[in-house]
Design a protein around this motif. Structure first.
Motif, PDB file in Angstrom:
ATOM      1  N   CYS A 156       0.744  -1.579  -0.158  1.00  0.00           N
ATOM      2  CA  CYS A 156      -0.127  -0.225   0.230  1.00  0.00           C
ATOM      3  C   CYS A 156       1.296   1.189   0.127  1.00  0.00           C
ATOM      4  O   CYS A 156       0.040   2.106  -0.275  1.00  0.00           O
ATOM      5  CB  CYS A 156      -1.171   0.173   1.231  1.00  0.00           C
ATOM      6  SG  CYS A 156      -2.245  -0.969   0.950  1.00  0.00           S
TER       7      CYS A 156
ATOM      8  N   GLU B   5      -1.325  10.101   3.665  1.00  0.00           N
ATOM      9  CA  GLU B   5      -2.296  10.335   3.180  1.00  0.00           C
ATOM     10  C   GLU B   5      -2.738   9.652   1.675  1.00  0.00           C
ATOM     11  O   GLU B   5      -3.698   8.672   2.032  1.00  0.00           O
ATOM     12  CB  GLU B   5      -2.648  11.281   3.054  1.00  0.00           C
ATOM     13  CG  GLU B   5      -2.832  12.549   4.092  1.00  0.00           C
ATOM     14  CD  GLU B   5      -3.923  12.218   5.166  1.00  0.00           C
ATOM     15  OE1 GLU B   5      -5.092  11.362   4.861  1.00  0.00           O
ATOM     16  OE2 GLU B   5      -3.347  11.829   5.975  1.00  0.00           O
TER      17      GLU B   5
ATOM     18  N   ARG C 128      -2.481   6.075   2.918  1.00  0.00           N
ATOM     19  CA  ARG C 128      -4.267   5.401   3.895  1.00  0.00           C
ATOM     20  C   ARG C 128      -5.219   5.080   3.246  1.00  0.00           C
ATOM     21  O   ARG C 128      -6.325   4.150   2.674  1.00  0.00           O
ATOM     22  CB  ARG C 128      -4.704   6.900   4.936  1.00  0.00           C
ATOM     23  CG  ARG C 128      -3.647   6.629   5.996  1.00  0.00           C
ATOM     24  CD  ARG C 128      -3.900   6.086   6.994  1.00  0.00           C
ATOM     25  NE  ARG C 128      -4.646   6.313   7.385  1.00  0.00           N
ATOM     26  CZ  ARG C 128      -5.624   5.824   8.608  1.00  0.00           C
ATOM     27  NH1 ARG C 128      -5.134   4.295   8.631  1.00  0.00           N
ATOM     28  NH2 ARG C 128      -6.874   5.944   8.747  1.00  0.00           N
ATOM     29  N   ALA C 129      -5.480   6.246   2.209  1.00  0.00           N
ATOM     30  CA  ALA C 129      -5.955   6.011   0.911  1.00  0.00           C
ATOM     31  C   ALA C 129      -5.867   4.303   0.187  1.00  0.00           C
ATOM     32  O   ALA C 129      -6.889   3.867   0.252  1.00  0.00           O
ATOM     33  CB  ALA C 129      -6.249   7.371   0.099  1.00  0.00           C
TER      34      ALA C 129
ATOM     35  N   LEU D  20      -4.751   2.078   1.358  1.00  0.00           N
ATOM     36  CA  LEU D  20      -5.090   0.672   2.501  1.00  0.00           C
ATOM     37  C   LEU D  20      -6.699   0.494   2.260  1.00  0.00           C
ATOM     38  O   LEU D  20      -6.799  -0.590   3.470  1.00  0.00           O
ATOM     39  CB  LEU D  20      -4.507   0.640   3.261  1.00  0.00           C
ATOM     40  CG  LEU D  20      -4.601   0.590   5.012  1.00  0.00           C
ATOM     41  CD1 LEU D  20      -3.989  -0.911   4.364  1.00  0.00           C
ATOM     42  CD2 LEU D  20      -3.857   0.916   5.989  1.00  0.00           C
ATOM     43  N   ARG D  21      -7.165   1.557   2.900  1.00  0.00           N
ATOM     44  CA  ARG D  21      -8.841   1.185   2.907  1.00  0.00           C
ATOM     45  C   ARG D  21      -9.512   1.053   1.980  1.00  0.00           C
ATOM     46  O   ARG D  21     -10.514   0.312   1.875  1.00  0.00           O
ATOM     47  CB  ARG D  21      -9.775   3.356   2.878  1.00  0.00           C
ATOM     48  CG  ARG D  21      -9.249   3.582   4.062  1.00  0.00           C
ATOM     49  CD  ARG D  21     -10.402   4.719   3.792  1.00  0.00           C
ATOM     50  NE  ARG D  21      -9.790   5.856   3.547  1.00  0.00           N
ATOM     51  CZ  ARG D  21      -9.228   6.916   3.935  1.00  0.00           C
ATOM     52  NH1 ARG D  21      -8.334   6.720   4.486  1.00  0.00           N
ATOM     53  NH2 ARG D  21      -8.551   7.917   3.485  1.00  0.00           N
ATOM     54  N   GLN D  22      -8.794   1.005   0.768  1.00  0.00           N
ATOM     55  CA  GLN D  22      -9.010  -0.293  -0.839  1.00  0.00           C
ATOM     56  C   GLN D  22      -8.545  -1.658  -0.769  1.00  0.00           C
ATOM     57  O   GLN D  22      -9.019  -2.563  -1.422  1.00  0.00           O
ATOM     58  CB  GLN D  22      -9.166   0.514  -2.411  1.00  0.00           C
ATOM     59  CG  GLN D  22     -10.033   1.957  -2.401  1.00  0.00           C
ATOM     60  CD  GLN D  22     -10.946   2.203  -1.956  1.00  0.00           C
ATOM     61  OE1 GLN D  22     -11.846   1.142  -2.685  1.00  0.00           O
ATOM     62  NE2 GLN D  22     -11.585   2.631  -1.224  1.00  0.00           N
ATOM     63  N   ASP D  23      -7.911  -1.933   0.111  1.00  0.00           N
ATOM     64  CA  ASP D  23      -6.808  -3.404   0.013  1.00  0.00           C
ATOM     65  C   ASP D  23      -7.615  -4.463   1.379  1.00  0.00           C
ATOM     66  O   ASP D  23      -8.089  -4.201   2.032  1.00  0.00           O
ATOM     67  CB  ASP D  23      -6.092  -2.366   0.963  1.00  0.00           C
ATOM     68  CG  ASP D  23      -4.621  -4.052   0.486  1.00  0.00           C
ATOM     69  OD1 ASP D  23      -3.995  -4.341  -0.493  1.00  0.00           O
ATOM     70  OD2 ASP D  23      -5.018  -5.320   1.722  1.00  0.00           O
TER      71      ASP D  23
ATOM     72  N   ARG E 261      -8.178  -4.429   4.995  1.00  0.00           N
ATOM     73  CA  ARG E 261      -9.458  -4.737   5.865  1.00  0.00           C
ATOM     74  C   ARG E 261      -9.887  -5.926   6.979  1.00  0.00           C
ATOM     75  O   ARG E 261     -10.282  -5.294   8.100  1.00  0.00           O
ATOM     76  CB  ARG E 261     -10.533  -4.169   5.015  1.00  0.00           C
ATOM     77  CG  ARG E 261     -10.412  -2.636   4.370  1.00  0.00           C
ATOM     78  CD  ARG E 261     -11.804  -2.528   3.335  1.00  0.00           C
ATOM     79  NE  ARG E 261     -12.752  -3.168   2.574  1.00  0.00           N
ATOM     80  CZ  ARG E 261     -12.067  -3.243   1.357  1.00  0.00           C
ATOM     81  NH1 ARG E 261     -10.781  -2.419   1.098  1.00  0.00           N
ATOM     82  NH2 ARG E 261     -12.699  -4.707   0.698  1.00  0.00           N
TER      83      ARG E 261
ATOM     84  N   PHE F   2      -7.700  -5.913   9.772  1.00  0.00           N
ATOM     85  CA  PHE F   2      -8.573  -4.565  10.797  1.00  0.00           C
ATOM     86  C   PHE F   2     -10.079  -5.403  11.631  1.00  0.00           C
ATOM     87  O   PHE F   2     -10.170  -5.527  13.155  1.00  0.00           O
ATOM     88  CB  PHE F   2      -8.668  -3.515   9.927  1.00  0.00           C
ATOM     89  CG  PHE F   2      -7.729  -2.805   9.948  1.00  0.00           C
ATOM     90  CD1 PHE F   2      -7.022  -2.322  10.922  1.00  0.00           C
ATOM     91  CD2 PHE F   2      -7.726  -2.176   8.407  1.00  0.00           C
ATOM     92  CE1 PHE F   2      -6.435  -1.417  10.751  1.00  0.00           C
ATOM     93  CE2 PHE F   2      -7.019  -0.891   9.108  1.00  0.00           C
ATOM     94  CZ  PHE F   2      -6.016  -0.514   9.548  1.00  0.00           C
ATOM     95  N   GLU F   3     -10.021  -6.505  10.493  1.00  0.00           N
ATOM     96  CA  GLU F   3     -12.003  -6.713  11.653  1.00  0.00           C
ATOM     97  C   GLU F   3     -11.351  -8.377  12.835  1.00  0.00           C
ATOM     98  O   GLU F   3     -11.754  -8.399  13.703  1.00  0.00           O
ATOM     99  CB  GLU F   3     -12.961  -6.594  10.355  1.00  0.00           C
ATOM    100  CG  GLU F   3     -13.203  -6.081   9.231  1.00  0.00           C
ATOM    101  CD  GLU F   3     -13.640  -6.865   8.420  1.00  0.00           C
ATOM    102  OE1 GLU F   3     -14.011  -7.835   7.863  1.00  0.00           O
ATOM    103  OE2 GLU F   3     -14.356  -6.105   7.056  1.00  0.00           O
TER     104      GLU F   3
END
Length: 112
Positions: free
Chosen positions: A33, A64, A67-68, A70-73, A77, A80-81
Motif C-alpha cells: 500500500c 495520506e 491510507r487511501a 489501504l482503505r481499498q485493500d 480491511r 483490521f476486522e
C-alpha cells in the motif's frame, strides 16, 4: 523517508500468537500500500503486553496516499476486522517522529 509512525500496542498477553499473525499480515499489506515497514516487535522479556510497529513515510502526503490505498485493500480491511473480532489489541497509541537521517541504518562496528 523522513517521518516514522511509531505504534505502541497494549496486547492481550494470552493472545500473543494472534497478534503475531496480525503483524505478519501487515508485513505483506503495508509495503503493497506504499508504506515503508520498519518492523513489528513483540515483547520478549519483562513487560508481556506491549508490542510496537514502526512504519516510515517520505512525508504526510505519502501517508495520506497510503491510507487511501489501504482503505481499498481487501486483506488490510480483513486484518483490521480480525483484530476487532478477536480483541487481542487492548489499546493502540500512535506517535509521529521526525527521522534523524544521519543515524539510520548505521553499520555495526566489529572490534578485534
Amino acid at each position: 523517508m523522513s517521518l516514522t509512525c511509531f505504534i505502541r500496542y497494549q496486547i492481550d498477553p494470552f493472545q500473543r500468537a494472534a497478534f503475531q499473525r496480525y503483524a505478519e499480515a501487515w508485513g505483506r499489506i503495508i509495503p503493497r500500500c506504499g508504506g515503508n515497514l520498519l518492523g513489528y516487535f513483540l515483547p520478549h522479556e519483562g513487560t508481556n503486553d506491549i508490542a510496537w510497529g514502526l512504519i516510515g513515510f517520505d512525508d504526510l502526503a505519502a501517508y495520506e496516499r497510503y491510507r487511501a490505498v489501504l482503505r481499498q485493500d481487501a486483506e488490510g480491511r480483513a486484518n483490521f476486522e480480525l483484530a476487532q473480532t478477536q480483541r487481542f489489541i487492548l489499546r493502540e497509541e500512535r506517535t509521529w517522529l521526525d527521522d534523524v537521517a544521519s543515524t539510520l541504518n548505521q553499520p555495526r562496528q566489529v572490534r578485534p
